[in-house]
Motif scaffolding. Structure first.
Motif, PDB file in Angstrom:
ATOM      1  N   PRO A   1       7.922 -25.177  29.470  1.00 47.29           N
ATOM      2  CA  PRO A   1       8.898 -24.934  30.524  1.00 47.29           C
ATOM      3  C   PRO A   1       9.405 -26.211  31.198  1.00 47.29           C
ATOM      4  CG  PRO A   1       6.726 -24.800  31.455  1.00 47.29           C
ATOM      5  CD  PRO A   1       6.564 -25.317  30.037  1.00 47.29           C
ATOM      6  N   THR A   2       9.093 -27.379  30.659  1.00 48.50           N
ATOM      7  CA  THR A   2       9.413 -28.602  31.406  1.00 48.50           C
ATOM      8  C   THR A   2      10.896 -28.981  31.323  1.00 48.50           C
ATOM      9  OG1 THR A   2       8.912 -29.946  29.475  1.00 48.50           O
ATOM     10  CG2 THR A   2       7.105 -29.519  31.006  1.00 48.50           C
ATOM     11  N   LEU A   3      11.596 -28.400  30.355  1.00 45.52           N
ATOM     12  CA  LEU A   3      13.004 -28.724  30.083  1.00 45.52           C
ATOM     13  C   LEU A   3      13.193 -30.162  29.607  1.00 45.52           C
ATOM     14  CD1 LEU A   3      14.933 -26.797  32.898  1.00 45.52           C
ATOM     15  CD2 LEU A   3      14.252 -26.030  30.627  1.00 45.52           C
ATOM     16  N   GLU A   4      12.110 -30.798  29.179  1.00 44.84           N
ATOM     17  CA  GLU A   4      12.213 -32.125  28.597  1.00 44.84           C
ATOM     18  C   GLU A   4      13.032 -32.013  27.305  1.00 44.84           C
ATOM     19  OE1 GLU A   4       8.581 -34.834  28.465  1.00 44.84           O
ATOM     20  OE2 GLU A   4       8.668 -34.031  26.427  1.00 44.84           O
TER      21      GLU A   4
ATOM     22  N   VAL B   1      23.254 -22.180  40.428  1.00 48.46           N
ATOM     23  CA  VAL B   1      22.008 -21.872  41.138  1.00 48.46           C
ATOM     24  C   VAL B   1      21.170 -23.143  41.303  1.00 48.46           C
ATOM     25  CG1 VAL B   1      19.812 -20.629  40.971  1.00 48.46           C
ATOM     26  CG2 VAL B   1      21.958 -19.455  40.437  1.00 48.46           C
ATOM     27  N   ALA B   2      21.109 -23.956  40.248  1.00 52.88           N
ATOM     28  CA  ALA B   2      20.303 -25.182  40.301  1.00 52.88           C
ATOM     29  C   ALA B   2      20.818 -26.105  41.396  1.00 52.88           C
ATOM     30  CB  ALA B   2      20.328 -25.888  38.946  1.00 52.88           C
ATOM     31  N   GLU B   3      22.134 -26.211  41.507  1.00 57.19           N
ATOM     32  CA  GLU B   3      22.705 -27.081  42.548  1.00 57.19           C
ATOM     33  C   GLU B   3      22.359 -26.570  43.945  1.00 57.19           C
ATOM     34  OE1 GLU B   3      26.765 -27.185  41.249  1.00 57.19           O
ATOM     35  OE2 GLU B   3      26.509 -29.149  40.296  1.00 57.19           O
ATOM     36  N   ALA B   4      22.422 -25.255  44.109  1.00 56.84           N
ATOM     37  CA  ALA B   4      22.092 -24.675  45.412  1.00 56.84           C
ATOM     38  C   ALA B   4      20.618 -24.911  45.740  1.00 56.84           C
ATOM     39  CB  ALA B   4      22.420 -23.185  45.415  1.00 56.84           C
ATOM     40  N   LEU B   5      19.748 -24.741  44.747  1.00 64.45           N
ATOM     41  CA  LEU B   5      18.310 -24.920  44.982  1.00 64.45           C
ATOM     42  C   LEU B   5      17.994 -26.382  45.288  1.00 64.45           C
ATOM     43  CD1 LEU B   5      16.767 -22.639  42.186  1.00 64.45           C
ATOM     44  CD2 LEU B   5      16.894 -22.172  44.644  1.00 64.45           C
TER      45      LEU B   5
ATOM     46  N   VAL C   1      14.193 -29.963  41.254  1.00 61.48           N
ATOM     47  CA  VAL C   1      14.884 -28.891  40.538  1.00 61.48           C
ATOM     48  C   VAL C   1      15.399 -29.501  39.241  1.00 61.48           C
ATOM     49  CG1 VAL C   1      16.816 -27.261  40.561  1.00 61.48           C
ATOM     50  CG2 VAL C   1      15.539 -27.718  42.670  1.00 61.48           C
ATOM     51  N   ARG C   2      15.112 -28.831  38.138  1.00 61.38           N
ATOM     52  CA  ARG C   2      15.538 -29.361  36.847  1.00 61.38           C
ATOM     53  C   ARG C   2      16.493 -28.390  36.143  1.00 61.38           C
ATOM     54  NH1 ARG C   2      14.115 -33.793  37.835  1.00 61.38           N
ATOM     55  NH2 ARG C   2      12.160 -34.830  37.291  1.00 61.38           N
ATOM     56  N   HIS C   3      17.580 -28.925  35.671  1.00 64.36           N
ATOM     57  CA  HIS C   3      18.480 -28.221  34.751  1.00 64.36           C
ATOM     58  C   HIS C   3      19.278 -29.328  34.079  1.00 64.36           C
ATOM     59  CE1 HIS C   3      22.197 -26.141  33.452  1.00 64.36           C
ATOM     60  NE2 HIS C   3      21.325 -25.220  33.104  1.00 64.36           N
ATOM     61  N   PRO C   4      19.416 -29.288  32.754  1.00 55.26           N
ATOM     62  CA  PRO C   4      20.051 -30.411  32.059  1.00 55.26           C
ATOM     63  C   PRO C   4      21.495 -30.666  32.491  1.00 55.26           C
ATOM     64  CG  PRO C   4      18.862 -29.024  30.499  1.00 55.26           C
ATOM     65  CD  PRO C   4      18.882 -28.282  31.812  1.00 55.26           C
ATOM     66  N   GLY C   5      22.094 -29.728  33.222  1.00 59.03           N
ATOM     67  CA  GLY C   5      23.459 -29.929  33.688  1.00 59.03           C
ATOM     68  C   GLY C   5      23.530 -30.639  35.024  1.00 59.03           C
ATOM     69  N   LEU C   6      22.404 -30.796  35.720  1.00 59.48           N
ATOM     70  CA  LEU C   6      22.401 -31.451  37.024  1.00 59.48           C
ATOM     71  C   LEU C   6      22.585 -32.958  36.863  1.00 59.48           C
ATOM     72  CD1 LEU C   6      19.402 -29.723  38.867  1.00 59.48           C
ATOM     73  CD2 LEU C   6      21.835 -29.525  39.463  1.00 59.48           C
ATOM     74  N   ALA C   7      23.327 -33.558  37.826  1.00 59.15           N
ATOM     75  CA  ALA C   7      23.523 -35.011  37.788  1.00 59.15           C
ATOM     76  C   ALA C   7      22.190 -35.730  37.893  1.00 59.15           C
ATOM     77  CB  ALA C   7      24.453 -35.422  38.921  1.00 59.15           C
ATOM     78  N   SER C   8      21.211 -35.094  38.571  1.00 61.04           N
ATOM     79  CA  SER C   8      19.908 -35.733  38.788  1.00 61.04           C
ATOM     80  C   SER C   8      18.981 -35.598  37.576  1.00 61.04           C
ATOM     81  CB  SER C   8      19.232 -35.071  39.990  1.00 61.04           C
ATOM     82  OG  SER C   8      18.998 -33.695  39.709  1.00 61.04           O
ATOM     83  N   PHE C   9      19.397 -34.877  36.534  1.00 57.87           N
ATOM     84  CA  PHE C   9      18.497 -34.621  35.399  1.00 57.87           C
ATOM     85  C   PHE C   9      18.115 -35.946  34.731  1.00 57.87           C
ATOM     86  CE2 PHE C   9      17.570 -33.218  30.989  1.00 57.87           C
ATOM     87  CZ  PHE C   9      16.560 -32.314  31.287  1.00 57.87           C
ATOM     88  N   PRO C  10      16.793 -36.194  34.553  1.00 61.35           N
ATOM     89  CA  PRO C  10      16.364 -37.507  34.063  1.00 61.35           C
ATOM     90  C   PRO C  10      16.944 -37.887  32.697  1.00 61.35           C
ATOM     91  CG  PRO C  10      14.477 -36.200  34.803  1.00 61.35           C
ATOM     92  CD  PRO C  10      15.674 -35.301  34.848  1.00 61.35           C
ATOM     93  N   GLN C  11      17.167 -36.915  31.830  1.00 65.64           N
ATOM     94  CA  GLN C  11      17.709 -37.245  30.501  1.00 65.64           C
ATOM     95  C   GLN C  11      19.181 -36.817  30.412  1.00 65.64           C
ATOM     96  OE1 GLN C  11      14.406 -34.930  28.846  1.00 65.64           O
ATOM     97  NE2 GLN C  11      14.237 -36.525  27.276  1.00 65.64           N
TER      98      GLN C  11
END
Lengths: 420, 405
Positions: A164-167, A275-279, A288-298
């Motif tokens: 579930p890490t979304l790595e 939802v990820a942006e709101a959270l 909060v992790r989702h590959p579409g977020l600007a903050s996503f590490p990868q």
């Protein structure tokens, strides 16, 4: 809900073309020759009468092959430009068939450290007694990859985004390094819409069709997609021998699900980002992790590897979060949800929340969970097709409740045994 | 073993939802769902994910366990998935003893998919002094985890004494596994006779309508059931909800189907004894069958399979080709009658080193629910077709090979 305006798409991933989208509705499906019914009948039959000896019409016994299952297999293969896939009763049955079909005692398999808990359990409980050695590696670390490949594994198994890490795993990079081994990618999270593993150099795409592909929380299923005919023959043979072939009714429902997958999946992805942006903006979430977020590490890899839908780049329908207060806060959060259901599974029409450490990954030993980055407080959300505004309201209310010190409904005792 | 009258009641009532369903449905609802929502994130309800457990599958398992006289029953995606699950209990370095006449798929799995396990076929029939020398010797060498056999066997319909083999195997701490597919629990309950595990391809008589692929494992041992359940959850081989529901639906008519079909089978077996070009008719219900008395002592009926031994392979093939009402198809135990050549069909996959494949002159009949007169008439015309064919022209060799059933 309007998604973040996407930047100019990079040239690497191919935009979902018209003919590909048509395949979701039409591949494997043709009108019934005897009645013209546009939806072919469900061949709920075990046996096929033969016009005398050796006079079968391609089907003899449903464990070896069935027209309804074959239609699904043809469709799933076509979505990746491959011959018909091999479909199984469950995603775990598909992975079992892959492992037992290509590995023998004395062989090695290299498995990415962050994969679905059931795959880890399979390695320990089924491969280990057969003398098949599983090594777990970090697919994002070149040294770890090289060390795993130095053992000359026959099979390399990765999952991207990892559950579930979304790595994320750079499939093309691993494929280039693992030239001597078969590379299998569990593509359950991205579906063929969001990622085409075979195009990136993988040998096998693995699916739990239970998730987005059937997408209605109504069936279990698995599929193996490959281009190499000899490999497909081996996979078919082991499937027939162990009897884990998909059943006609479940295949039919899965084929139905495939029809709306492009519509559903893009909505899952779009809502997940909203939802990820709101959270992320909520004061009680730590990560909060989702590959579409600007903050996503990868972020860079996500933009380079994930394909585009009609409106947006497809980064998946899964969001994970760490809540301030760790495990206890996560328990209070989950216990306070009203619209979102606490359940295993993902890729369903309704939004589901899971606590991986006790549920989907409960059978993975705690130290291995830690190494894979599965924190005890991690919560996984599979964002469904509800109005995202309703989801955000429910999730934010539960986040607020997570910080109150009132005892949760359940005790904090987490059973290691119930994990599916 | 005498017939327990309660099986008629069990088969139609156990697993009914009247007590549990909010609408008191007499036919249990079909829980076609992958997931079950949890009330609390830390205390889970009875069901969480269908691969692990599902109410529809559970109610079918309760029905099958009760019919079998077992404490536990587990349903699998196919008969082969059930057989594979039991054979996978054997660890590398251990040994498996198999009967000599056994379904081809079981042999393919045992010989091809159990690395490090020694698989041997042994004679289970007693010699003239009532001793099972080969079985005893094989067990004395040690390390045998389980002994697996069918009775009546498929396709030769040989009878094995379950209680006698169990007594010997248990002295050597081996598990006794009986593939009871040919009989179904309606006619024979191996656990009552000392077996530890019963396997069925429920595809056959249990589901009985030729529309479900399914398998069952039943046992009294809670420990064994727990191990099997854990492995089944790991490899995802459990039966789907819809198939579970259809299987239970089939079991509701198990008694009437079997009683009717085996009455027809006995009538046909008797009539076929005088058939032209037939050297033997194997049917445990015939007094001439060598295992007749033994079978009667451990089962309540002779079942629906008849195996014919033709004088030549050509005649066997011509007989199958000549049948019109009987369909040429693998599988058995369904509502409609079928005819097959085990050598080329159900047992085509028997690997090298396994027991010898059944002869090309064997013809297997599965008797269904059609009129006995119509079935007999079809076999008569097929036999006369075969007589003409065998004299008139040499047989065409069978090119295609079916690995199924």
């Amino acid at each position: 809900m309007s998604p973040r305006p996407t930047t100019t798409p990079p040239p690497a991933p191919r935009r979902t073309g018209t003919s590909e989208r048509t395949a979701y509705v039409r591949a494997g499906r043709r009108p019934d020759p005897s009645t013209g019914a546009v939806v072919a009948p469900i061949h709920q039959t075990t046996t096929f009468a033969q016009a005398g000896l050796g006079g079968d019409l391609g089907f003899t016994y449903s464990r070896a092959g069935n027209p309804t299952v074959a239609a699904l297999e043809e469709a799933l293969g076509a979505l990746e430009g491959a011959p018909p896939a091999v479909c199984h009763k469950t995603g775990m049955a598909a992975i079992t068939a892959l492992f037992l079909g290509v590995l023998q005692g004395g062989d090695r398999v290299a498995i990415a450290r962050a994969v679905y808990g059931g795959t880890v359990r399979l390695a320990r409980e089924i491969l280990d007694p057969l003398g098949i050695e599983a090594t777990f590696f970090d697919p994002t670390d070149a040294e770890s990859v090289d060390a795993a490949l130095a053992g000359a594994p026959r099979l390399v198994f990765i999952e991207t985004p990892a559950n579930p890490t979304l790595e994320l795993v750079d499939v093309a990079a691993i494929a280039a390094r693992a030239a001597g081994a078969l590379l299998a990618v569990d593509n359950t999270f991205q579906t063929p819409l969001g990622l085409q593993p075979l195009e990136l150099g993988a040998d096998v795409s693995v699916y739990s069709t239970t998730k987005f592909i059937e997408g209605h929380d109504a069936t279990l299923g698995g599929a193996l997609v490959a281009r190499d005919e000899a490999l497909l023959t081996r996979l078919r043979r082991i499937t027939k021998s162990v009897g884990s072939t998909q059943s006609p009714f479940e295949a039919w429902l899965t084929l139905r699900g495939l029809t709306t997958l492009p519509l559903r999946y893009e909505q899952h992805c779009e809502s997940a980002l909203v939802v990820a942006e709101a959270l992320e903006a909520h004061p009680f979430t730590e990560t909060v992790r989702h590959p579409g977020l600007a903050s996503f590490p990868q972020r860079e890899l996500a933009e380079q590897q994930h394909r585009f839908g009609r409106r947006i780049q497809l980064h998946g329908g899964i969001v994970t979060l760490q809540i301030r207060g760790g495990f206890d806060a996560a328990v209070r959060f989950l216990g306070s949800l009203r619209l979102v259901l606490v359940a295993e599974n993902l890729g369903a029409p309704g939004t589901l929340a899971t606590h991986p450490a006790s549920m989907t990954h409960g059978d993975v030993p705690a130290d291995q969970r830690k190494a894979a980055g599965i924190d005890e407080g991690l919560v996984r959300l599979s964002i469904g097709l509800e109005d995202p505004a309703d989801l955000i309201a429910d999730l934010c209310r539960a986040l607020d409740a997570s910080q109150r010190e009132t005892p949760s409904r359940g005790s904090a005792k987490v059973s290691e045994e119930v994990a599916s | 073993m005498s017939a327990s009258p309660s099986r008629w009641t069990t088969s139609v009532r156990t697993g009914s939802a009247v007590e549990t369903d909010p609408y008191r449905a007499t036919s249990a609802p079909l829980y076609q769902t992958a997931t079950f929502a949890q009330e609390s994130p830390t205390e889970f309800g009875e069901f969480d994910y269908t691969r692990t457990d599902n109410p529809t599958r559970r109610s079918t398992e309760a029905l099958l366990a009760e019919l079998e006289g077992a404490a536990h029953a587990l349903c699998y995606a196919s008969g082969m998935a059930a057989i594979a699950a039991v054979l996978r209990l054997v660890q590398p370095g251990e040994r498996v003893l198999l009967g000599r006449d056994l379904y081809g798929g079981t042999q393919r799995f045992a010989h091809g998919h159990l690395p490090g396990v020694q698989v041997e076929h042994v004679d289970l029939e007693p010699d003239e002094f009532g001793r099972r020398v080969q079985l005893e010797a094989a067990l004395r060498r040690g390390g045998v985890r389980l002994v697996l056999f069918e009775t009546p066997s498929n396709p030769r319909l040989a009878i094995t004494d379950i209680a006698a083999v169990a007594a010997i195997a248990h002295r050597h701490d081996a598990l006794v596994v009986v593939d009871g597919t040919v009989m179904t629990p309606w006619l024979q309950r191996p656990l009552d006779l000392g077996a530890d595990v019963v396997i069925h391809s429920a595809t056959k008589g249990l589901a009985g309508h030729g529309d479900v692929t399914a398998g069952v494992v039943a046992t009294q041992s809670a420990e064994l059931a727990e191990t099997l359940q854990k492995k089944r959850n790991t490899d995802g081989s459990a039966l789907a909800p819809f198939e579970s529901w259809l299987l239970a639906r089939g079991v509701r008519t198990l008694g009437v189907r079997i009683e009717r079909a085996q009455a027809t089978a006995l009538q046909l077996a008797k009539a076929l004894q005088r058939g032209p070009g037939l050297e033997a008719v194997h049917y445990p219900g015939l007094e001439s069958h060598p295992g007749h008395a033994l079978h009667q002592s451990q089962a309540t009926g002779a079942g629906v399979l008849i195996t014919l031994e033709a004088d030549t392979a050509e005649r066997a093939e011509a007989l199958v080709r000549g049948a019109r009402l009987f369909s040429t198809a693998v599988s058995f135990g369904g509502v409609s009658s079928s005819i097959s050549l085990p050598h080329h069909m159900s047992h085509a996959s028997v690997p090298r080193g396994a027991a010898p494949r059944p002869g090309e002159n064997l013809v297997r009949l599965s008797i269904g629910l059609e009129s006995p007169d119509d079935l007999l008439e079809d076999l008569r015309q097929a036999m006369s077709h075969a007589s003409r064919h065998v004299v008139a022209e040499p047989s065409q060799r069978v090119a295609a090979v079916s690995n199924s059933d």
